[in-house]
Design an enzyme around this catalytic site. Sequence first.
Site, PDB file in Angstrom:
ATOM      1  CE  LYS A  87      -3.814   0.948   0.785  1.00  0.00           C
ATOM      2  NZ  LYS A  87      -4.635   0.762   1.997  1.00  0.00           N
ATOM      3  CG  HIS A  88      -0.484   4.745  -0.081  1.00  0.00           C
ATOM      4  ND1 HIS A  88      -0.942   5.514  -1.119  1.00  0.00           N
ATOM      5  CD2 HIS A  88      -1.580   4.437   0.675  1.00  0.00           C
ATOM      6  CE1 HIS A  88      -2.250   5.690  -1.005  1.00  0.00           C
ATOM      7  NE2 HIS A  88      -2.666   5.041   0.069  1.00  0.00           N
ATOM      8  CG  HIS A 416      14.059   7.790   0.723  1.00  0.00           C
ATOM      9  ND1 HIS A 416      13.071   8.111   1.638  1.00  0.00           N
ATOM     10  CD2 HIS A 416      15.188   7.608   1.433  1.00  0.00           C
ATOM     11  CE1 HIS A 416      13.599   8.133   2.860  1.00  0.00           C
ATOM     12  NE2 HIS A 416      14.873   7.824   2.769  1.00  0.00           N
TER      13      HIS A 416
END
Length: 416
Positions: A87-88, A416
Site C-alpha cells: 500500500k502506497h 526512497h
Amino acid sequence: MVFRSICTNFVPKFEFTPILYMKELALKYGCNPNQKPSRIFMMEGELPIEVINGRPGYINFLDALNAWQLVKELKAATGLPAAASFKHVSPAGAAVGLPLSDTLKKIYFVDDVKGLDESQIACAYARARGADRMSSYGDFVALSDTCDATTALLLKREVSDGVIAPDYTAEAIEILKDKRKGTYNVIKIDPTYKPAPIETKQCFGVTFEQGRNEIKLDDPALFENIPTQNKTFSAEAKRDLIIALITLKYTQSNSVCYVKDGQAIGIGAGQQSRIHCTRLAGNKADIWWLRQHPKVMALPFKDGIRRADRDNTIDVYISEDEHDDVLRDGAWQQFFTEQPEVLTMAEKKEWIAKNTKVALGSDAFFPFGDNIERAHKSGVEFIAQAGGSVRDDHVIMTCDKYGIAMAFTGVRLFHH
C-alpha cells in the site's frame, strides 16, 4: 513504435538522434487525477510486463514493481514461495509459504478454504494479507510463483486493487477476471527480466542517478558481527531476520520490521524518528498477537458481517479504550449476537507478554536503547541492524539487559 526526444526544448548544434521507445503504456493519470499525461515506458527494450486484465494506474505499477522485487528476493533467499501486500509503495505484509496453524487460519478468515494446506503460494498470500488487515485493505499483491486457483479465490474475496505474478493458471485467470465487475488488475511479469545496473528518477526537473541496490541479504556474513552477550541465532531466527531485512529494502524509510514464523507481523514505514517507527511497528505486532487472544477469537459476530467491518470492529475492540464504541449499549447490537466482555488493559498486557521469539530488523542503526526497550515489550529476542551509532554501547547494554541476540550487519537499507 513511438519516437520521442528527451530534450524537446533543446536545439542541439549537432545531429540529434531521438531515443527509441520500443514499448510504452499510457496511464489514466499519475499519482493524482490532475497529473496528466502519464505513462510507463522503457528507454531500451520492451516492458517486462503484460496486463492480462484491468487498467492498472501509476501507483498500482509502483506498488506492483516494488512488491515483485521483494517477493522475488524472498523466494531466492529462503527457497519458499513468497507473497507481499503493498500500500502506497510500502509493504503492509510480507511472508513465505509456511503452513498456517488453525489459529492463524481463523484470524486471517481462511479457515473455510479447501486446499489451502496444499498450496504454498496461497499460504504465503494468506499470511501476507492477514498480518495487518487494516493496512492491506485495497492493496496490490505480489506473488513469487504461479497464481493458482486457491490463491485466486483468496484474492477474489478481499478488497484489493490488483496482483502481479510470473504466471497464472487458466482457472486462476477466470476467477480473477470475474472480480470487481471485471476490472480487477492482473499483471504478468517476466521472471527473467533484469533491469539495468544504473537507475534514474526525477525530482523537480532534476534527474538523479544511482546504482541499483543489488545487495544480497541472505549472506551468512551479515550475522557474524554479534556484539551482544547472547550470540545464539536459531535457523528460524536467521530466516526471519532475512525476511525482515528484505522487506525493509522495499519499505519507505525510516523503517522497522517485526517478523515471526516466516511472516512480517508489524511494519513501520516512513517515520522521521526511529523510535516512533519502532513503536508503530511494535503496536502493529501487538495487535497481530492480540487478535489471537481467546476473547477476540470468540467474539460473537452476527452472520453476514462484511470482512472489512469485522476487521474494523476487532481493531476497535482491542484498542486502548476499554469502553469503546463497539461495546457500549446501543452499539454492540450492530455487530454481535450478544454483548462481549471487555478485554481489559491488564489482560492485554498479560497476553502480549506471552509473545516470544520475535525477530526485528531495522533499515539503519538504532541511535538509542529506547528502541530496544520498546522492541522487548513485543517479544523481540533477535535483532539485525546496521550498527555504527555513537551510542552503540548503550544499545548493546540494553540488549544484554534482556538477553537479546543482536547482529551488526554493517548494511544500511534506506529506500526512497
